[in-house]
Design an enzyme around this catalytic site. Structure first.
Site, PDB file in Angstrom:
ATOM      1  NE  ARG A  58      -2.912   0.277   3.351  1.00  0.00           N
ATOM      2  CZ  ARG A  58      -2.260   0.516   4.503  1.00  0.00           C
ATOM      3  NH1 ARG A  58      -1.621   1.666   4.683  1.00  0.00           N
ATOM      4  NH2 ARG A  58      -2.256  -0.387   5.461  1.00  0.00           N
ATOM      5  CE1 TYR A 111     -16.005  12.002 -15.765  1.00  0.00           C
ATOM      6  CE2 TYR A 111     -15.489  11.978 -13.428  1.00  0.00           C
ATOM      7  CZ  TYR A 111     -15.867  11.316 -14.576  1.00  0.00           C
ATOM      8  OH  TYR A 111     -16.105   9.965 -14.542  1.00  0.00           O
ATOM      9  CG  ASP A 183      -9.257  16.211 -14.884  1.00  0.00           C
ATOM     10  OD1 ASP A 183      -8.583  15.586 -15.727  1.00  0.00           O
ATOM     11  OD2 ASP A 183     -10.318  15.774 -14.393  1.00  0.00           O
ATOM     12  CE  LYS A 208     -12.269   8.095 -18.246  1.00  0.00           C
ATOM     13  NZ  LYS A 208     -12.561   9.335 -17.560  1.00  0.00           N
TER      14      LYS A 208
HETATM   15  C1  LIG Z   1     -13.005   9.777 -16.237  1.00  0.00           C
HETATM   16  C2  LIG Z   1     -12.603  11.105 -15.718  1.00  0.00           C
HETATM   17  C3  LIG Z   1     -12.326  11.303 -14.354  1.00  0.00           C
HETATM   18  C4  LIG Z   1     -12.506  10.196 -13.325  1.00  0.00           C
HETATM   19  O1  LIG Z   1     -11.605   9.170 -13.520  1.00  0.00           O
HETATM   20  P1  LIG Z   1     -11.916   7.598 -13.181  1.00  0.00           P
HETATM   21  O2  LIG Z   1     -10.656   6.949 -13.605  1.00  0.00           O
HETATM   22  O3  LIG Z   1     -13.110   7.217 -13.978  1.00  0.00           O
HETATM   23  O4  LIG Z   1     -12.156   7.519 -11.718  1.00  0.00           O
HETATM   24  C5  LIG Z   1     -11.914  12.574 -13.953  1.00  0.00           C
HETATM   25  N1  LIG Z   1     -11.792  13.585 -14.836  1.00  0.00           N
HETATM   26  C6  LIG Z   1     -12.064  13.437 -16.147  1.00  0.00           C
HETATM   27  C7  LIG Z   1     -11.915  14.596 -17.067  1.00  0.00           C
HETATM   28  C8  LIG Z   1     -12.487  12.201 -16.632  1.00  0.00           C
HETATM   29  O5  LIG Z   1     -12.772  12.064 -17.937  1.00  0.00           O
END
Ligand SMILES: *Cc1c(COP(=O)(O)O)cnc(C)c1O
Length: 388
Positions: A58, A111, A183, A208
């Site tokens: 962890r 988001y 982000d 992503k």
């Molecule tokens: C998908 C996404 C998240 C969240 O991420 P997860 O891996 O699904 O928890 C945060 N910000 C953006 C812009 C996203 O597309």
């Protein structure tokens, strides 16, 4: 653990760092790929005698550390921390910067998961928030209060692909003693590096583009501030939202082709955006690479290319939009984005259904596509056929 100052000054290009940063051949076996260290604990040479600093997975794991080093290098940061999901990383960042009584400025089209976490969870602990359009630096400045500790942005945003000027918003944050988190999920570090533009922290949903193959969920936080990184590390270990070694390996494997993929995503998205612009049933195409996009100039200044996400509005309202989503053959009807395969979705009924009736509500005739890296002509033909 996890400091690699040479990342800041390495002369190597992006693709070289993607393949080599944190990924030297294994010193004992010569294995070219970082092994999947499937272990929860590590033998100690006498009490407290840790080899390479690892004591419990962890707290730290060599496969995860390779990923963290690589991500830091790609974002031109000193420190990287990997999490079990983008939301796990978001939670750790919010908890690092916000205490009861503090305030955060967020995009008015954040988001959905980020908005939900702030609005439903952090609000219970006395954290307040104000939405502001990411496109409007003056509106963001006006939303800042004495108790504002954090400005949180995404650029491009989801699904309207609005563009925020990262350098200008970093100045607003720093004038008022707040931090800026960006982000960077939609652009990926191949197209945009916010730390170089003044951001304090970069967040990724590595699910992503970074992972890029729709086969693993993950998140990351990257910073060059030692104290901030220590706080992230404390929460990584203390709250425990860590990825397993196989997740870390899959993400690293994806990263090796990130630059190539983002080039092809951008090529294909340009083809798709141009073809849609010419179609009589399409009322509007939203793509930061089009000169008609209101954020085009800012995007051209801070992004190397414009990425693989395209949104568009069709004639005939919600019903027509739903029909188009149901008729594509190569574009799979699904949520998420950023993988090699093309996806199509209806934000109003799918990813953004929970925003109905709120300020985040999206138009009912809007379609979002995540343009994959298949043959571009096939993708264009598929969309044109679905439009009829
Ligand atoms: C998908 C996404 C998240 C969240 O991420 P997860 O891996 O699904 O928890 C945060 N910000 C953006 C812009 C996203 O597309």
């Amino acid at each position: 653990m996890g400091e690699y100052p040479s990342n800041m000054s390495t002369p190597y290009g992006f693709a070289t760092r993607a393949i080599h940063a944190g990924q030297d051949p294994d010193p004992t076996t010569g294995a070219v790929n970082v092994p999947i260290y499937a272990t929860s604990t590590y033998a100690q040479d006498g009490v407290g005698g840790l080899r390479e600093g690892f004591e419990y997975s962890r707290t730290g794991n060599p496969t995860r550390r390779a990923l963290e080093t690589c991500l830091a290098s790609l974002e031109r940061g000193r420190y990287g921390r990997a999490f079990s999901s983008g939301m796990g990383a978001t939670d750790a960042a919010l908890r690092t910067f916000l205490k009861p009584g503090d305030h955060v400025v967020i995009p008015n089209d954040a988001y959905g998961g980020t908005f939900r976490l702030i609005d439903k969870v952090f609000s219970q602990w006395g954290v307040t928030h104000s939405p502001a359009p990411v496109t409007d630096v003056d509106a963001i400045r006006a939303a800042v209060r004495p108790e504002t500790k954090l400005i949180w942005i995404e650029t491009p945003t989801n699904p309207l692909l609005n563009i925020g000027d990262i350098a200008a918003i970093a100045s607003v944050a720093h004038e008022s003693g707040a931090k800026l988190v960006v982000d960077n999920t939609f652009a990926s570090p191949a197209l945009q590096t916010p730390l170089e533009l003044g951001a304090d922290v970069v967040l990724h949903s590595t699910t992503k583009y970074v992972g890029g193959h729709s086969d693993v969920v993950g998140g990351a936080l990257i910073t060059s501030d030692e104290e901030v990184d220590a706080a992230f590390g404390f929460l990584q270990n203390g709250a425990g939202a860590v990825p397993g070694p196989f997740d870390a390996y899959l993400t690293l494997r994806g990263i090796k082709t990130l630059e190539l993929r983002m080039e092809k995503h951008s090529d294909n998205a340009e083809l798709v955006a141009e073809a849609l612009t010419r179609h009589p049933r399409v009322k509007k195409v939203i793509y930061p690479g089009l000169e008609s996009h209101p954020g085009h100039a800012v995007a051209a200044k801070q992004m190397r290319r414009f990425g693989g996400m395209v949104s568009f509005v069709v004639d005939g309202g919600e019903e027509a939009a739903l029909e188009v989503c149901a008729r594509t053959k190569l574009f799979t009807l699904a949520e998420s984005l950023g993988g090699v395969e093309s996806l199509i979705e209806h934000p109003g009924r799918m990813t953004h259904a929970s925003t109905a009736g709120s300020m985040l509500e999206v138009p009912a005739d809007l379609i979002r596509v995540s343009v994959g890296i298949e043959s571009g002509d096939d993708l264009v033909a598929d969309l044109l056929a679905a439009l009829g």
